[in-house]
Design a protein around this motif. Structure first.
Motif, short mmCIF file in Angstrom:
data_model
loop_
_atom_site.label_atom_id
_atom_site.label_comp_id
_atom_site.label_asym_id
_atom_site.label_seq_id
_atom_site.Cartn_x
_atom_site.Cartn_y
_atom_site.Cartn_z
N GLY A 1 0.82 -1.20 0.00
CA GLY A 1 0.00 0.00 0.00
C GLY A 1 0.86 1.25 0.00
O GLY A 1 1.79 1.38 0.79
N GLU A 2 0.54 2.19 -0.87
CA GLU A 2 1.34 3.40 -1.00
C GLU A 2 1.02 4.42 0.11
O GLU A 2 0.01 4.32 0.79
N ARG A 3 1.88 5.42 0.20
CA ARG A 3 1.66 6.52 1.13
C ARG A 3 0.32 7.20 0.79
O ARG A 3 0.08 7.56 -0.36
N PRO A 4 -0.57 7.37 1.78
CA PRO A 4 -1.86 7.99 1.49
C PRO A 4 -1.73 9.47 1.21
O PRO A 4 -0.70 10.08 1.48
N GLY A 5 -2.79 10.04 0.65
CA GLY A 5 -2.80 11.47 0.39
C GLY A 5 -3.12 11.83 -1.04
O GLY A 5 -3.54 12.95 -1.32
N SER A 6 -2.96 10.89 -1.96
CA SER A 6 -3.23 11.20 -3.36
C SER A 6 -4.72 11.17 -3.68
O SER A 6 -5.15 11.72 -4.69
N GLY A 7 -5.51 10.53 -2.83
CA GLY A 7 -6.92 10.38 -3.09
C GLY A 7 -7.27 9.16 -3.92
O GLY A 7 -8.44 8.84 -4.11
N HIS A 8 -6.25 8.43 -4.40
CA HIS A 8 -6.49 7.27 -5.25
C HIS A 8 -6.50 5.95 -4.46
O HIS A 8 -6.88 4.92 -5.01
N HIS A 9 -6.07 5.95 -3.22
CA HIS A 9 -5.93 4.69 -2.46
C HIS A 9 -5.11 3.69 -3.29
O HIS A 9 -5.50 2.56 -3.49
N ALA A 10 -3.95 4.13 -3.75
CA ALA A 10 -3.16 3.33 -4.68
C ALA A 10 -2.18 2.42 -3.97
O ALA A 10 -1.76 2.67 -2.84
N PHE A 11 -1.82 1.33 -4.66
CA PHE A 11 -0.75 0.46 -4.18
C PHE A 11 0.32 0.33 -5.26
O PHE A 11 0.12 0.75 -6.41
N SER A 12 1.46 -0.22 -4.88
CA SER A 12 2.58 -0.40 -5.80
C SER A 12 2.96 -1.87 -5.88
O SER A 12 2.69 -2.64 -4.96
N ALA A 13 3.60 -2.24 -6.98
CA ALA A 13 4.13 -3.58 -7.15
C ALA A 13 5.63 -3.48 -7.40
O ALA A 13 6.07 -2.84 -8.36
N TYR A 14 6.41 -4.09 -6.52
CA TYR A 14 7.87 -4.11 -6.63
C TYR A 14 8.29 -5.45 -7.21
O TYR A 14 7.98 -6.51 -6.65
N LEU A 15 9.00 -5.42 -8.33
CA LEU A 15 9.36 -6.61 -9.08
C LEU A 15 10.86 -6.85 -8.95
O LEU A 15 11.67 -5.99 -9.32
N THR A 16 11.22 -8.02 -8.46
CA THR A 16 12.63 -8.35 -8.26
C THR A 16 12.87 -9.75 -8.79
O THR A 16 12.17 -10.69 -8.40
N ALA A 17 13.85 -9.92 -9.68
CA ALA A 17 14.02 -11.24 -10.32
C ALA A 17 15.47 -11.59 -10.63
O ALA A 17 15.82 -11.88 -11.77
N PRO A 18 16.35 -11.59 -9.63
CA PRO A 18 17.73 -12.04 -9.87
C PRO A 18 17.79 -13.57 -9.90
O PRO A 18 16.78 -14.25 -9.66
N ASP A 19 18.96 -14.10 -10.14
CA ASP A 19 19.10 -15.55 -10.10
C ASP A 19 19.22 -16.02 -8.64
O ASP A 19 19.42 -15.22 -7.72
N ALA A 20 19.08 -17.32 -8.46
CA ALA A 20 19.07 -17.87 -7.11
C ALA A 20 20.40 -17.65 -6.40
O ALA A 20 20.45 -17.51 -5.17
N ASP A 21 21.49 -17.64 -7.16
CA ASP A 21 22.81 -17.41 -6.56
C ASP A 21 22.89 -15.99 -5.97
O ASP A 21 23.44 -15.80 -4.88
N THR A 22 22.32 -15.01 -6.67
CA THR A 22 22.31 -13.64 -6.14
C THR A 22 21.41 -13.53 -4.93
O THR A 22 21.76 -12.87 -3.94
#
Length: 305
Positions: A226-247
């Motif tokens: 959930g994003e910081r409130p205040g924009s009036g949109h009630h927005a959320f974010s998606a963080y995408l992380t995809a390194p290899d298993a060794d990393t």
């Protein structure tokens, strides 16, 4: 990427939020409930409408917009898990508190934040799982046995309402799963729900789930917050992380510079379905690319939830 709705809808939501900021003492001045809302009635037992004594605190009287929580963390842990089943299956958000229903396959985790206040005032407390949650993730890895290479994680973040609003989390997750499957990712059936979670808590989940020295196959983690409130949109974010298993296996090797972000996801901004398609496209590129995601410039720590 998303299509903004007619301005009238945005104004109605904002007006509803403003109306609901009035002091709660005014509610106490209402006359005693009558009829089906009286004690012993269906609503009084918690199964009634939004304007009865059994109504969930997160919904305004008469239905519609949600109230900005006075105690922002009162339902933060249950909010994400309640959202999907309450919209899809009709069981209602109360089912989560009773231990039945809720987000299908939800695994409850929490960070080292003692409470909502600690989470807000001491951000590092929300970046690490507590000991019990670490053990839970390790047990989940053993149970998976390497069958899955993508994991969905949900954290309440700074605005749990963004995950509980109708048309937000449920369509995003449903479309994301379908799109990831279509691009070759094997998505774990469980959804990890982190109470008081920040972005780096997701990195710890990824290391515990996927870390394997010498394994150069990519492993993806999608962290919805959930994003910081205040924009009036009630927005959320998606963080995408995809390194290899060794990393993933190297402590501290995965951080914001290896993460892509889709922000402003809401039914009044970037549509959840569109965000899911874009997330799958980006992760599909990561799966086939020989160049790892390293931006060289990390996400600004001051604006992360």
């Amino acid at each position: 990427m998303g299509v903004l709705p007619a301005p009238g809808r945005h104004r109605r939501r904002r007006a509803a939020d403003e109306a609901l900021r009035r002091p709660r003492a005014r509610l106490r001045a209402l006359p005693p409930p009558q009829g089906r809302h009286a004690a012993g009635g269906r609503a009084a037992r918690g199964g009634g409408g939004a304007d009865g004594p059994g109504a969930r605190p997160g919904r305004a009287a008469g239905g519609g917009a949600r109230r900005p929580d006075v105690d922002a963390g009162a339902h933060a842990g249950e909010g994400p898990a309640a959202a999907v089943r309450g919209r899809q299956g009709g069981a209602g958000v109360g089912a989560v508190r009773r231990g039945g229903g809720g987000l299908p396959g939800a695994v409850r985790l929490r960070t080292c934040s003692e409470d909502r206040r600690d989470y807000i005032l001491h951000p590092p407390s929300g970046e690490s799982l507590d000991a019990a949650s670490e053990a839970t993730v390790r047990a989940l890895r053993d149970r998976h046995g390497g069958r899955w290479d993508a994991q969905l994680v949900i954290s309440d973040g700074l605005d749990p309402r963004s995950l509980m609003d109708e048309g937000h989390l449920s369509p995003f997750l449903a479309r994301l799963r379908a799109e990831l499957d279509a691009t070759g990712w094997r998505v774990a059936p469980e959804v990890l729900v982190v109470k008081h979670g920040r972005v780096r808590a997701g990195y710890q989940v990824g290391r515990l789930l996927f870390g394997a020295e010498g394994d150069l196959r990519p492993r993806a983690l999608v962290h919805v917050i959930g994003e910081r409130p205040g924009s009036g949109h009630h927005a959320f974010s998606a963080y995408l992380t995809a390194p290899d298993a060794d990393t993933w296996a190297k402590p501290g090797a995965v951080d914001h510079d290896r993460t892509r972000l889709i922000a402003g996801i809401s039914d009044t901004s970037v549509r959840p379905e569109d965000a899911a398609v874009e997330a799958a496209r980006m992760l599909g590129e990561a799966r086939t690319s020989i160049t790892p995601w390293v931006s060289g410039v990390g996400l600004a720590a001051g604006v992360l939830p």
